[in-house]
Design an enzyme around this catalytic site. Structure first.
Site, PDB file in Angstrom:
ATOM      1  N   VAL A  11      86.670   3.207  -2.758  1.00 43.65           N
ATOM      2  CA  VAL A  11      85.824   2.146  -3.283  1.00 43.65           C
ATOM      3  C   VAL A  11      84.410   2.436  -2.838  1.00 43.65           C
ATOM      4  O   VAL A  11      84.180   3.095  -1.828  1.00 43.65           O
ATOM      5  CB  VAL A  11      86.259   0.742  -2.786  1.00 43.65           C
ATOM      6  CG1 VAL A  11      87.600   0.363  -3.360  1.00 43.65           C
ATOM      7  CG2 VAL A  11      86.286   0.686  -1.268  1.00 43.65           C
ATOM      8  N   SER A  12      83.433   1.948  -3.593  1.00 43.15           N
ATOM      9  CA  SER A  12      82.049   2.141  -3.188  1.00 43.15           C
ATOM     10  C   SER A  12      81.756   1.251  -1.994  1.00 43.15           C
ATOM     11  O   SER A  12      82.500   0.318  -1.691  1.00 43.15           O
ATOM     12  CB  SER A  12      81.101   1.807  -4.342  1.00 43.15           C
ATOM     13  OG  SER A  12      81.067   0.416  -4.560  1.00 43.15           O
ATOM     14  N   SER A  13      80.652   1.522  -1.315  1.00 44.91           N
ATOM     15  CA  SER A  13      80.322   0.778  -0.097  1.00 44.91           C
ATOM     16  C   SER A  13      80.115  -0.699  -0.368  1.00 44.91           C
ATOM     17  O   SER A  13      80.290  -1.533   0.515  1.00 44.91           O
ATOM     18  CB  SER A  13      79.066   1.372   0.544  1.00 44.91           C
ATOM     19  OG  SER A  13      77.980   1.347  -0.359  1.00 44.91           O
ATOM     20  N   LYS A  14      79.739  -1.044  -1.619  1.00 41.52           N
ATOM     21  CA  LYS A  14      79.485  -2.452  -1.954  1.00 41.52           C
ATOM     22  C   LYS A  14      80.694  -3.119  -2.615  1.00 41.52           C
ATOM     23  O   LYS A  14      80.695  -4.306  -2.876  1.00 41.52           O
ATOM     24  CB  LYS A  14      78.270  -2.558  -2.893  1.00 41.52           C
ATOM     25  CG  LYS A  14      76.993  -2.057  -2.274  1.00 41.52           C
ATOM     26  CD  LYS A  14      75.804  -2.339  -3.158  1.00 41.52           C
ATOM     27  CE  LYS A  14      75.871  -1.531  -4.448  1.00 41.52           C
ATOM     28  NZ  LYS A  14      75.793  -0.089  -4.209  1.00 41.52           N
ATOM     29  N   ASP A  15      81.719  -2.336  -2.907  1.00 36.87           N
ATOM     30  CA  ASP A  15      82.900  -2.843  -3.603  1.00 36.87           C
ATOM     31  C   ASP A  15      83.948  -3.280  -2.584  1.00 36.87           C
ATOM     32  O   ASP A  15      84.244  -2.553  -1.649  1.00 36.87           O
ATOM     33  CB  ASP A  15      83.467  -1.732  -4.500  1.00 36.87           C
ATOM     34  CG  ASP A  15      84.502  -2.250  -5.461  1.00 36.87           C
ATOM     35  OD1 ASP A  15      84.842  -3.434  -5.359  1.00 36.87           O
ATOM     36  OD2 ASP A  15      84.965  -1.469  -6.300  1.00 36.87           O
TER      37      ASP A  15
END
Length: 203
Positions: A11-15
């Protein structure tokens, strides 16, 4: 099939939606300790948990991933990594949301051909979409600047590399802190410029 089951999640760092992916892997009988999670961009495979998982899998093991874009986003790297795991290391891969990408069931030549074609098409589509997003963002700020749109109050000079850095941050490839450092901007200024720019994208 006697191989051990492993799961990989990115997952992305903001997800923050990795719980959905975790549940799907637990539901097919993968032990939680055999699930590896990276909160990083998918632009390459230099991810700590992915590399750890890769060192642990052996011939005959099965790697489960939720969807191809969770595996990676760069077409050539996805294809190379897939080939290394399946052909060189003898590891099977199952993509849960794409039944054709299941090397445990498509062992004949036709099945392998179909899986290879699907993999290449999906990899290409993911990379194309990523590039389209970058292009739209770049065109948006260029258009805004030509129209004389001001970014923030008082007037803040927009760094020449703002679009590039903003795009990397938005895609989860770098953190906001890293983006601010590269742009030489303070936190409030960075977010103010980002908001002003995003307004131009929906006009």
């Amino acid at each position: 099939m006697n191989g051990k089951k492993f799961g990989y999640i990115r997952v992305s760092s903001k997800d923050q939606n990795e719980s959905r992916q975790i549940d799907s892997l637990l539901n097919i009988g993968i032990d939680e300790r055999d699930i590896f999670i990276d909160k990083l961009s998918g632009k390459n495979f230099e991810r700590p948990q992915y590399q750890l998982m890769k060192r642990m899998v052996r011939q005959g093991d099965i790697l489960y991933i939720h969807s191809l874009d969770r595996f990676g986003r760069n077409k050539d790297e996805v294809l190379n990594e897939w080939k290394e795991l399946t052909k060189d290391m003898g590891v099977d891969i199952v993509v849960l949301d794409m039944p054709l990408l299941d090397t445990t069931t498509h062992k004949d030549s036709l099945g392998t051909l179909i899986a290879d074609l699907v993999l290449q098409i999906l990899s290409w589509m993911a990379e194309e979409e990523r590039e389209k997003i970058r292009t739209r963002q770049r065109e948006g700020i260029d258009s805004a600047l030509k129209k004389g749109v001001q970014f923030g109050r008082p007037k803040v000079p927009v760094p020449n590399n703002f679009v590039e850095v903003y795009s990397e941050w938005k895609q989860g490839e770098i953190t906001a802190t890293a983006a601010m450092k590269r742009l030489g901007l303070k936190r409030n200024t960075f977010y103010k410029l980002a908001k002003e720019y995003e307004k131009t994208l929906v006009q």
